[in-house]
Write an enzyme that holds these catalytic residues in place. Structure first.
Site, PDB file in Angstrom:
ATOM      1  N   ASP A   1       0.746  -1.252  -0.084  1.00 55.95           N
ATOM      2  CA  ASP A   1      -0.026  -0.180   0.019  1.00 55.95           C
ATOM      3  C   ASP A   1       0.951   1.332   0.102  1.00 55.95           C
ATOM      4  O   ASP A   1       2.079   1.191  -0.184  1.00 55.95           O
ATOM      5  CB  ASP A   1      -1.000  -0.199   1.032  1.00 55.95           C
TER       6      ASP A   1
ATOM      7  N   CYS B   1       3.284  -3.022   4.112  1.00 53.23           N
ATOM      8  CA  CYS B   1       2.364  -2.239   4.612  1.00 53.23           C
ATOM      9  C   CYS B   1       2.971  -1.434   5.545  1.00 53.23           C
ATOM     10  O   CYS B   1       4.270  -1.555   5.831  1.00 53.23           O
ATOM     11  CB  CYS B   1       0.831  -2.482   4.693  1.00 53.23           C
TER      12      CYS B   1
ATOM     13  N   THR C   1       2.657  -1.719   8.869  1.00 49.81           N
ATOM     14  CA  THR C   1       3.186  -2.649   9.898  1.00 49.81           C
ATOM     15  C   THR C   1       3.433  -4.034   9.459  1.00 49.81           C
ATOM     16  O   THR C   1       3.883  -5.028  10.158  1.00 49.81           O
ATOM     17  CB  THR C   1       2.238  -2.826  11.134  1.00 49.81           C
TER      18      THR C   1
ATOM     19  N   HIS D   1       9.795 -24.043   9.139  1.00 47.57           N
ATOM     20  CA  HIS D   1       8.988 -24.721   9.803  1.00 47.57           C
ATOM     21  C   HIS D   1       7.208 -24.395   9.711  1.00 47.57           C
ATOM     22  O   HIS D   1       6.679 -25.486   9.714  1.00 47.57           O
ATOM     23  CB  HIS D   1       8.963 -24.181  11.439  1.00 47.57           C
TER      24      HIS D   1
ATOM     25  N   HIS E   1       7.228 -31.004  10.815  1.00 45.47           N
ATOM     26  CA  HIS E   1       6.584 -29.998  10.412  1.00 45.47           C
ATOM     27  C   HIS E   1       5.449 -30.383   9.620  1.00 45.47           C
ATOM     28  O   HIS E   1       4.361 -29.352   9.465  1.00 45.47           O
ATOM     29  CB  HIS E   1       7.268 -28.686  10.001  1.00 45.47           C
TER      30      HIS E   1
END
Ligand code: RB5
Length: 157
Positions: A17, A74, A76, A107, A142
């Site tokens: 963004d 973005c 965060t 993982h 995993h």
């Protein structure tokens, strides 16, 4: 006589963004210079846009096999990761340190990396990206856990 096999370059889709566009452009340019097939799905300018629209574009490109991996930026990384993880085939990890980026591949078999441009500097973001790209899924113990993240692994409602 030996044969040389040329593998196609790893394809990586990028989305951002307005808060992440500058970092996205830097990361995409770095991978392009290293020979990766970069798909820049926007945004391209500083106009305010909605991060789910770009998360959806990158998620779709990963889900349909156009690219192998995606990168979303973005402010965060959080909004992008929430939006991307609404797609059943997507395992998007927010990472702001190299270890998280590496282990999200090893993982969790993450196929999309989300970064927060307002939280990490350019060099940390580049290191996270390189760790993400260079690491493969370990499988083993995993594998059944990651399988449970997919629709097929969900218990009946
Ligand atoms: C945009 O201002 C900001 O909210 C967005 O980039 C992101 O951080 C959301 O998770």
């Amino acid at each position: 006589m030996s044969e040389t096999t040329t593998l196609p370059p790893l394809a990586v889709a990028f989305g951002a963004d307005h808060a992440g566009v500058a970092l996205k452009d830097t990361l995409a340019a770095a991978l392009r210079a290293e020979g990766f097939a970069v798909h820049d799905l926007g945004t391209t300018g500083s106009d305010s846009v909605d991060y789910p629209d770009y998360a959806d574009k990158v998620a779709a490109a990963v889900a349909d096999g156009t690219v192998q991996l995606g990168v979303l930026v973005c402010g965060t990384g959080i909004g992008m990761s929430i939006a991307a993880n609404r797609h059943p085939a997507i395992r998007c990890a927010v990472a702001h340190d190299v270890t998280s980026a590496r282990l999200s591949r090893a993982h969790n078999n993450a196929n999309v990396l989300a970064l927060g441009a307002r939280l990490v500097g350019e060099l940390v973001a580049l290191d996270c990206l390189h760790a993400f790209i260079a690491t493969g899924f370990e499988g083993g113990r995993h594998a059944p856990r990651v399988a449970k993240l997919g629709l097929a692994g969900k218990p009946a409602a």
